[in-house]
Design a protein around this motif. Structure first.
Motif, PDB file in Angstrom:
ATOM      1  N   TYR A 262       0.865  -1.535   0.316  1.00 39.31           N
ATOM      2  CA  TYR A 262       0.253  -0.172  -0.403  1.00 39.31           C
ATOM      3  C   TYR A 262       0.946   1.307  -0.232  1.00 39.31           C
ATOM      4  O   TYR A 262       0.427   1.886  -1.369  1.00 39.31           O
ATOM      5  CB  TYR A 262      -0.659  -0.150   1.098  1.00 39.31           C
ATOM      6  CG  TYR A 262      -1.961  -1.456   1.187  1.00 39.31           C
ATOM      7  CD1 TYR A 262      -2.226  -1.971   0.265  1.00 39.31           C
ATOM      8  CD2 TYR A 262      -1.539  -1.972   2.503  1.00 39.31           C
ATOM      9  CE1 TYR A 262      -3.315  -2.967   0.223  1.00 39.31           C
ATOM     10  CE2 TYR A 262      -2.884  -2.873   2.198  1.00 39.31           C
ATOM     11  CZ  TYR A 262      -3.698  -3.040   1.519  1.00 39.31           C
ATOM     12  OH  TYR A 262      -4.646  -4.190   1.443  1.00 39.31           O
ATOM     13  N   ARG A 263       2.004   1.010   1.065  1.00 41.51           N
ATOM     14  CA  ARG A 263       2.854   2.150   0.798  1.00 41.51           C
ATOM     15  C   ARG A 263       3.298   2.218  -0.359  1.00 41.51           C
ATOM     16  O   ARG A 263       3.682   3.879  -1.145  1.00 41.51           O
ATOM     17  CB  ARG A 263       3.945   2.303   1.915  1.00 41.51           C
ATOM     18  CG  ARG A 263       5.120   3.069   2.068  1.00 41.51           C
ATOM     19  CD  ARG A 263       6.194   2.548   3.315  1.00 41.51           C
ATOM     20  NE  ARG A 263       6.787   1.529   2.876  1.00 41.51           N
ATOM     21  CZ  ARG A 263       7.468   1.246   2.496  1.00 41.51           C
ATOM     22  NH1 ARG A 263       8.560   2.658   1.345  1.00 41.51           N
ATOM     23  NH2 ARG A 263       7.429   0.402   1.987  1.00 41.51           N
TER      24      ARG A 263
ATOM     25  N   LYS B 101       0.648   4.632  -2.733  1.00 45.88           N
ATOM     26  CA  LYS B 101       0.726   5.705  -2.890  1.00 45.88           C
ATOM     27  C   LYS B 101       1.379   6.392  -3.326  1.00 45.88           C
ATOM     28  O   LYS B 101       1.088   7.897  -3.871  1.00 45.88           O
ATOM     29  CB  LYS B 101       0.303   6.091  -1.284  1.00 45.88           C
ATOM     30  CG  LYS B 101      -0.445   4.872  -0.528  1.00 45.88           C
ATOM     31  CD  LYS B 101      -1.963   5.644  -1.691  1.00 45.88           C
ATOM     32  CE  LYS B 101      -2.227   7.277  -0.953  1.00 45.88           C
ATOM     33  NZ  LYS B 101      -4.349   7.748  -1.046  1.00 45.88           N
ATOM     34  N   GLN B 102       3.178   5.695  -3.321  1.00 41.32           N
ATOM     35  CA  GLN B 102       3.799   6.629  -3.953  1.00 41.32           C
ATOM     36  C   GLN B 102       4.232   6.664  -5.403  1.00 41.32           C
ATOM     37  O   GLN B 102       4.957   7.513  -5.815  1.00 41.32           O
ATOM     38  CB  GLN B 102       4.879   5.863  -3.107  1.00 41.32           C
ATOM     39  CG  GLN B 102       5.274   6.249  -1.453  1.00 41.32           C
ATOM     40  CD  GLN B 102       6.575   5.704  -1.026  1.00 41.32           C
ATOM     41  OE1 GLN B 102       7.338   4.652  -1.680  1.00 41.32           O
ATOM     42  NE2 GLN B 102       6.765   5.287   0.438  1.00 41.32           N
TER      43      GLN B 102
ATOM     44  N   GLU C  34       1.035   6.109  -7.712  1.00 41.04           N
ATOM     45  CA  GLU C  34      -0.114   6.354  -8.278  1.00 41.04           C
ATOM     46  C   GLU C  34      -0.212   7.518  -9.077  1.00 41.04           C
ATOM     47  O   GLU C  34      -1.282   7.429  -9.449  1.00 41.04           O
ATOM     48  CB  GLU C  34      -0.967   6.125  -6.594  1.00 41.04           C
ATOM     49  CG  GLU C  34      -1.062   7.826  -5.892  1.00 41.04           C
ATOM     50  CD  GLU C  34      -2.074   7.585  -4.937  1.00 41.04           C
ATOM     51  OE1 GLU C  34      -3.210   6.564  -4.821  1.00 41.04           O
ATOM     52  OE2 GLU C  34      -1.446   9.067  -4.339  1.00 41.04           O
TER      53      GLU C  34
ATOM     54  N   ASP D 108      -8.412   2.485   1.427  1.00 40.89           N
ATOM     55  CA  ASP D 108      -7.458   3.376   1.916  1.00 40.89           C
ATOM     56  C   ASP D 108      -7.202   4.079   0.610  1.00 40.89           C
ATOM     57  O   ASP D 108      -6.415   5.375  -0.150  1.00 40.89           O
ATOM     58  CB  ASP D 108      -6.702   3.765   2.349  1.00 40.89           C
ATOM     59  CG  ASP D 108      -7.682   3.839   4.328  1.00 40.89           C
ATOM     60  OD1 ASP D 108      -8.658   4.524   4.093  1.00 40.89           O
ATOM     61  OD2 ASP D 108      -7.087   3.059   4.916  1.00 40.89           O
ATOM     62  N   LEU D 109      -6.855   3.491  -1.060  1.00 42.72           N
ATOM     63  CA  LEU D 109      -5.952   3.264  -1.997  1.00 42.72           C
ATOM     64  C   LEU D 109      -6.833   3.776  -3.002  1.00 42.72           C
ATOM     65  O   LEU D 109      -6.874   4.567  -4.118  1.00 42.72           O
ATOM     66  CB  LEU D 109      -5.884   2.002  -2.253  1.00 42.72           C
ATOM     67  CG  LEU D 109      -4.505   1.835  -1.195  1.00 42.72           C
ATOM     68  CD1 LEU D 109      -4.163   0.027  -2.564  1.00 42.72           C
ATOM     69  CD2 LEU D 109      -2.871   2.679  -1.686  1.00 42.72           C
TER      70      LEU D 109
END
Length: 212
Positions: A169-170, A173-174, A176, A193-194
């Motif tokens: 997920y981290r 997010k970096q 996207e 959350d994504l």
């Protein structure tokens, strides 16, 4: 980026996709949901040019994924739910991906390390013999290193432990920005959350399409 118009796909008398219309645009992260047999996999494979439609069309950046397949696939990364039975060693696989898809090998290793996958001590191991989690981590690393405009994940966290999911997920997010991220999933809570859009399919149709 992706435009789907009146897309119908049949297998014999079974209608897998029934006049689908939708668009996926830059900076959209979509959860594609629905029961087994709803048409999710057929839609993804149609986007990637695996299936010829009975009616309608798919366009990827204005290109047909069947007629212009090589060009289209240059813009797509795909991580399947079940890793393919690749018999190459990790070193051979990274070399192959580097040459065939022009992906930076060191970037693959970087993302693998970020996923807590020890590439260095496993280079000689066959991909086929890795654990499910290790395969998934490597495929995720390759998908991120390719720097594609469109990334499709089919149940991406199925083989990942909670810490690996957090790493995944981290990293997403970096990475996207300016992309289409498409998650085929049964568990919205895992990608909630994504994503900024949820599409639900049933019996080959889109029955709901909600933007957050």
């Amino acid at each position: 980026m992706i435009k789907i118009s009146n897309l119908t796909k049949k297998f014999g008398s079974n209608v897998s996709l029934d006049s689908i219309n939708c668009e996926f645009k830059k900076n959209e992260s979509i959860a594609l949901m629905g029961a087994n047999g709803a048409g999710k996999t057929t839609l993804v494979r149609s986007i990637m040019g695996y299936y010829h439609p009975n009616e309608g069309e798919v366009l990827i950046n204005g290109q047909n994924p069947i007629k212009d397949r090589l060009d289209v696939l240059d813009h797509i990364s795909f991580v399947p739910q079940l890793p393919p039975p690749i018999r190459l060693s990790i070193a051979e696989l990274i070399e192959y991906i580097g040459v065939s898809a022009k992906v930076d090998r060191e970037l693959i290793k970087y993302y693998a390390n970020e996923m807590k996958l020890d590439i260095t001590s496993n280079l000689s191991k066959s991909f086929f013999k890795l654990s499910g989690g290790m395969k998934q981590k490597l495929l995720i690393a390759i998908s991120l290193a390719k720097k594609s405009d469109i990334i499709i994940y089919d149940e991406p966290t199925a083989n990942l432990d909670p810490k690996a999911r957090d790493d995944f997920y981290r990293l997403l997010k970096q990475n996207e920005e300016d992309k289409v991220l498409l998650f085929v999933t049964h568990r919205l809570e895992e990608v909630r959350d994504l994503v900024n859009r949820q599409i639900y399919m049933d019996l080959g149709k889109i029955v709901s399409d909600e933007r957050f």
